[in-house]
Design a protein around this motif. Structure first.
Motif, PDB file in Angstrom:
ATOM      1  N   PHE A 169       0.834  -0.980  -0.092  1.00  0.00           N
ATOM      2  CA  PHE A 169       0.096  -0.070   0.004  1.00  0.00           C
ATOM      3  C   PHE A 169       0.746   1.377   0.016  1.00  0.00           C
ATOM      4  CE2 PHE A 169      -3.067  -3.075   1.569  1.00  0.00           C
ATOM      5  CZ  PHE A 169      -4.141  -2.834   0.803  1.00  0.00           C
ATOM      6  N   GLY A 170       2.009   1.050   0.394  1.00  0.00           N
ATOM      7  CA  GLY A 170       3.217   2.161   0.415  1.00  0.00           C
ATOM      8  C   GLY A 170       2.436   3.391   1.373  1.00  0.00           C
ATOM      9  N   GLU A 171       2.485   4.706   0.441  1.00  0.00           N
ATOM     10  CA  GLU A 171       2.087   5.756   1.160  1.00  0.00           C
ATOM     11  C   GLU A 171       0.625   6.106   0.891  1.00  0.00           C
ATOM     12  OE1 GLU A 171       3.908   7.632   3.328  1.00  0.00           O
ATOM     13  OE2 GLU A 171       5.316   5.826   2.788  1.00  0.00           O
ATOM     14  N   ARG A 172      -0.150   5.287   0.372  1.00  0.00           N
ATOM     15  CA  ARG A 172      -1.459   5.555   0.139  1.00  0.00           C
ATOM     16  C   ARG A 172      -2.262   5.970   1.421  1.00  0.00           C
ATOM     17  NH1 ARG A 172      -3.179   2.167  -5.181  1.00  0.00           N
ATOM     18  NH2 ARG A 172      -4.524   4.162  -5.438  1.00  0.00           N
ATOM     19  N   LYS A 173      -3.280   6.833   1.311  1.00  0.00           N
ATOM     20  CA  LYS A 173      -3.930   7.485   2.375  1.00  0.00           C
ATOM     21  C   LYS A 173      -4.946   6.431   3.009  1.00  0.00           C
ATOM     22  CE  LYS A 173      -3.903  12.079   0.577  1.00  0.00           C
ATOM     23  NZ  LYS A 173      -4.737  13.531   0.215  1.00  0.00           N
ATOM     24  N   PRO A 174      -5.117   6.274   4.151  1.00  0.00           N
ATOM     25  CA  PRO A 174      -5.885   5.402   4.843  1.00  0.00           C
ATOM     26  C   PRO A 174      -7.408   5.326   4.297  1.00  0.00           C
ATOM     27  CG  PRO A 174      -4.509   6.292   6.441  1.00  0.00           C
ATOM     28  CD  PRO A 174      -4.244   7.186   5.121  1.00  0.00           C
ATOM     29  N   GLU A 175      -7.881   6.640   4.041  1.00  0.00           N
ATOM     30  CA  GLU A 175      -9.417   6.641   3.643  1.00  0.00           C
ATOM     31  C   GLU A 175      -9.466   6.518   1.993  1.00  0.00           C
ATOM     32  OE1 GLU A 175      -7.338  10.877   3.432  1.00  0.00           O
ATOM     33  OE2 GLU A 175      -7.314   9.246   4.867  1.00  0.00           O
ATOM     34  N   GLU A 176      -8.457   6.072   1.480  1.00  0.00           N
ATOM     35  CA  GLU A 176      -8.688   6.000   0.050  1.00  0.00           C
ATOM     36  C   GLU A 176      -9.395   4.849  -0.058  1.00  0.00           C
ATOM     37  OE1 GLU A 176      -5.786   5.022  -3.909  1.00  0.00           O
ATOM     38  OE2 GLU A 176      -4.898   5.713  -2.268  1.00  0.00           O
ATOM     39  N   VAL A 177     -10.481   4.779  -1.067  1.00  0.00           N
ATOM     40  CA  VAL A 177     -11.296   3.628  -1.352  1.00  0.00           C
ATOM     41  C   VAL A 177     -10.724   2.882  -2.501  1.00  0.00           C
ATOM     42  CG1 VAL A 177     -13.646   2.976  -2.391  1.00  0.00           C
ATOM     43  CG2 VAL A 177     -13.493   4.825  -0.841  1.00  0.00           C
ATOM     44  N   VAL A 178     -10.659   1.478  -2.051  1.00  0.00           N
ATOM     45  CA  VAL A 178      -9.740   0.789  -3.139  1.00  0.00           C
ATOM     46  C   VAL A 178     -10.694  -0.841  -3.614  1.00  0.00           C
ATOM     47  CG1 VAL A 178      -7.539   1.205  -2.174  1.00  0.00           C
ATOM     48  CG2 VAL A 178      -8.881  -0.596  -1.100  1.00  0.00           C
ATOM     49  N   ALA A 179     -11.980  -0.761  -2.922  1.00  0.00           N
ATOM     50  CA  ALA A 179     -12.737  -1.899  -3.491  1.00  0.00           C
ATOM     51  C   ALA A 179     -14.342  -1.334  -3.033  1.00  0.00           C
ATOM     52  CB  ALA A 179     -12.426  -3.104  -3.028  1.00  0.00           C
ATOM     53  N   SER A 180     -15.266  -2.140  -3.435  1.00  0.00           N
ATOM     54  CA  SER A 180     -16.705  -1.652  -3.019  1.00  0.00           C
ATOM     55  C   SER A 180     -17.369  -3.219  -2.871  1.00  0.00           C
ATOM     56  CB  SER A 180     -17.372  -0.914  -3.995  1.00  0.00           C
ATOM     57  OG  SER A 180     -16.714   0.300  -4.122  1.00  0.00           O
ATOM     58  N   ALA A 181     -18.404  -3.105  -2.306  1.00  0.00           N
ATOM     59  CA  ALA A 181     -19.123  -4.505  -1.947  1.00  0.00           C
ATOM     60  C   ALA A 181     -20.545  -3.947  -2.303  1.00  0.00           C
ATOM     61  CB  ALA A 181     -19.085  -4.701  -0.394  1.00  0.00           C
ATOM     62  N   TYR A 182     -21.171  -4.940  -3.244  1.00  0.00           N
ATOM     63  CA  TYR A 182     -22.678  -4.807  -3.768  1.00  0.00           C
ATOM     64  C   TYR A 182     -23.187  -5.897  -3.255  1.00  0.00           C
ATOM     65  CZ  TYR A 182     -21.342  -0.672  -6.126  1.00  0.00           C
ATOM     66  OH  TYR A 182     -20.810   0.724  -6.570  1.00  0.00           O
ATOM     67  N   THR A 183     -24.611  -5.769  -2.933  1.00  0.00           N
ATOM     68  CA  THR A 183     -25.460  -7.062  -3.095  1.00  0.00           C
ATOM     69  C   THR A 183     -25.985  -7.394  -4.324  1.00  0.00           C
ATOM     70  OG1 THR A 183     -26.113  -6.394  -0.729  1.00  0.00           O
ATOM     71  CG2 THR A 183     -27.701  -7.911  -2.028  1.00  0.00           C
ATOM     72  N   ILE A 184     -25.895  -8.352  -4.868  1.00  0.00           N
ATOM     73  CA  ILE A 184     -26.396  -8.798  -5.972  1.00  0.00           C
ATOM     74  C   ILE A 184     -27.559  -9.624  -5.875  1.00  0.00           C
ATOM     75  CG2 ILE A 184     -25.790 -10.141  -8.251  1.00  0.00           C
ATOM     76  CD1 ILE A 184     -23.884  -7.699  -7.708  1.00  0.00           C
ATOM     77  N   ASN A 185     -28.621  -9.450  -6.695  1.00  0.00           N
ATOM     78  CA  ASN A 185     -30.003  -9.983  -6.571  1.00  0.00           C
ATOM     79  C   ASN A 185     -30.079 -10.636  -8.032  1.00  0.00           C
ATOM     80  OD1 ASN A 185     -30.983  -9.222  -3.939  1.00  0.00           O
ATOM     81  ND2 ASN A 185     -30.953  -7.080  -5.097  1.00  0.00           N
ATOM     82  N   TYR A 186     -30.217 -12.034  -7.877  1.00  0.00           N
ATOM     83  CA  TYR A 186     -30.168 -12.618  -9.258  1.00  0.00           C
ATOM     84  C   TYR A 186     -30.980 -14.198  -9.006  1.00  0.00           C
ATOM     85  CZ  TYR A 186     -26.680 -15.696  -7.463  1.00  0.00           C
ATOM     86  OH  TYR A 186     -25.835 -16.748  -6.859  1.00  0.00           O
ATOM     87  N   GLN A 187     -31.395 -14.706 -10.128  1.00  0.00           N
ATOM     88  CA  GLN A 187     -32.014 -15.868 -10.300  1.00  0.00           C
ATOM     89  C   GLN A 187     -30.759 -17.162 -10.567  1.00  0.00           C
ATOM     90  OE1 GLN A 187     -34.736 -17.715 -13.405  1.00  0.00           O
ATOM     91  NE2 GLN A 187     -36.117 -16.944 -11.796  1.00  0.00           N
ATOM     92  N   ASN A 188     -30.843 -18.103  -9.738  1.00  0.00           N
ATOM     93  CA  ASN A 188     -29.610 -18.990 -10.072  1.00  0.00           C
ATOM     94  C   ASN A 188     -30.222 -20.080 -10.970  1.00  0.00           C
ATOM     95  OD1 ASN A 188     -31.313 -21.034  -8.711  1.00  0.00           O
ATOM     96  ND2 ASN A 188     -29.915 -20.664  -6.779  1.00  0.00           N
ATOM     97  N   ASN A 189     -29.232 -21.001 -11.360  1.00  0.00           N
ATOM     98  CA  ASN A 189     -29.528 -22.061 -12.556  1.00  0.00           C
ATOM     99  C   ASN A 189     -30.643 -23.115 -12.015  1.00  0.00           C
ATOM    100  OD1 ASN A 189     -28.137 -23.381 -10.705  1.00  0.00           O
ATOM    101  ND2 ASN A 189     -26.135 -23.695 -11.895  1.00  0.00           N
ATOM    102  N   ASN A 190     -31.120 -22.983 -10.680  1.00  0.00           N
ATOM    103  CA  ASN A 190     -32.206 -23.829 -10.176  1.00  0.00           C
ATOM    104  C   ASN A 190     -33.556 -23.263 -10.196  1.00  0.00           C
ATOM    105  OD1 ASN A 190     -30.555 -25.954  -9.752  1.00  0.00           O
ATOM    106  ND2 ASN A 190     -29.689 -25.004  -7.713  1.00  0.00           N
ATOM    107  N   GLY A 191     -33.462 -21.840 -10.667  1.00  0.00           N
ATOM    108  CA  GLY A 191     -34.527 -21.147 -10.768  1.00  0.00           C
ATOM    109  C   GLY A 191     -35.001 -20.288  -9.691  1.00  0.00           C
ATOM    110  N   GLU A 192     -34.121 -20.506  -8.581  1.00  0.00           N
ATOM    111  CA  GLU A 192     -34.394 -19.903  -7.223  1.00  0.00           C
ATOM    112  C   GLU A 192     -33.920 -18.513  -7.205  1.00  0.00           C
ATOM    113  OE1 GLU A 192     -32.110 -22.541  -4.882  1.00  0.00           O
ATOM    114  OE2 GLU A 192     -33.818 -23.930  -4.759  1.00  0.00           O
ATOM    115  N   CYS A 193     -34.586 -17.700  -6.491  1.00  0.00           N
ATOM    116  CA  CYS A 193     -33.901 -16.271  -6.128  1.00  0.00           C
ATOM    117  C   CYS A 193     -32.919 -16.034  -5.279  1.00  0.00           C
ATOM    118  CB  CYS A 193     -35.065 -15.214  -5.806  1.00  0.00           C
ATOM    119  SG  CYS A 193     -36.498 -14.989  -7.176  1.00  0.00           S
ATOM    120  N   ALA A 194     -31.785 -15.397  -5.702  1.00  0.00           N
ATOM    121  CA  ALA A 194     -30.635 -15.398  -4.737  1.00  0.00           C
ATOM    122  C   ALA A 194     -30.442 -13.879  -4.464  1.00  0.00           C
ATOM    123  CB  ALA A 194     -29.603 -16.262  -5.360  1.00  0.00           C
TER     124      ALA A 194
END
Length: 238
Positions: free
Chosen positions: A183-208
């Protein structure tokens, strides 16, 4: 292998860039590429932002992940020191017993032969052999340190190594990890990734509905957060 995976997940600062703000479709495309055949309906996928992950979050996660490794290293160094102390004690007892044995032979020879000149060298030989060996702990330390290999010096070096690692603390130990130094000198508050909730239908036809962690650039799934695996999102949950 575990640390390599953690490096890939938490050291995502190396993947970040100054690219433009990604769209929701960018994240959906990355999700589809990641899950592929597990998705039943690829046309009806929705996402919702959960949280951003900063440099500070990544460092805290990596530090926590290295805790067991650090404790194992401490235990290994302490055990090596303690085993060497046992070797010291065994060697000390053996040499003091040898001293006592020569002294017993010396006293017995004196009683048996008295001032008989014929046996003088034999009697003196027992005494000289005894005098070369320690009779007390203090004498043993001096005796042992005078040798090319010293149990005492070895034990002291192992003790110093253990105490130095102990004084380093988990935070200091983790700070030396390539995954964190990257990470070197990168600032602690710098955003480096994000988390998302994914709503989808799986291959069994169920909502996930599941949470995925994405790197920023390129946009790519790094991990999936659920109750079965530890991620940067749930590692410190009580």
């Amino acid at each position: 292998m575990k640390i390599q995976k953690l490096f890939a997940i938490a050291s995502i600062a190396l993947l970040a860039s100054c690219a433009g703000q990604p769209s929701q479709q960018d994240y959906i495309d990355a999700f589809v590429e990641y899950e592929d055949t597990n998705i039943g309906d690829k046309e009806n996928i929705s996402i919702a932002h959960v949280q951003d992950i900063t440099v500070a979050d990544s460092i805290a996660y990596l530090t926590n992940s290295l805790a067991q490794e650090y404790q194992d290293l401490l235990a290994e160094k302490k055990l090596a020191w303690e085993k060497k102390l046992e070797d010291c004690e065994k060697d000390e007892r053996a040499n003091i017993l040898r001293h006592e044995d020569y002294m017993k032979k010396y006293e017995a020879a004196k009683r048996q032969y008295g001032n008989n000149i014929k046996y003088k060298n034999k009697i003196d030989g027992y005494l000289k052999a005894a005098q070369k060996l320690p009779s007390t702990h203090e004498e043993y330390l001096k005796f042992d340190r005078s040798r090319s290999y010293s149990f005492t010096r070895d034990a002291e070096n192992l003790q110093a190594d253990y105490e130095q690692t102990l004084a380093l603390t988990l935070e200091g130990y983790a700070a030396q990890s390539p995954a964190i130094t990257a990470f070197g000198e990168r600032k602690p508050e710098e955003v480096v990734a994000s988390a998302y909730t994914i709503n989808y239908q799986n291959n069994n036809g169920e909502c996930a509905s599941e949470i995925y962690i994405f790197s920023n650039e390129p946009i790519k799934v790094l991990d999936k957060s659920n109750n079965n695996n530890v991620t940067i999102l749930n590692y410190n949950a009580e």
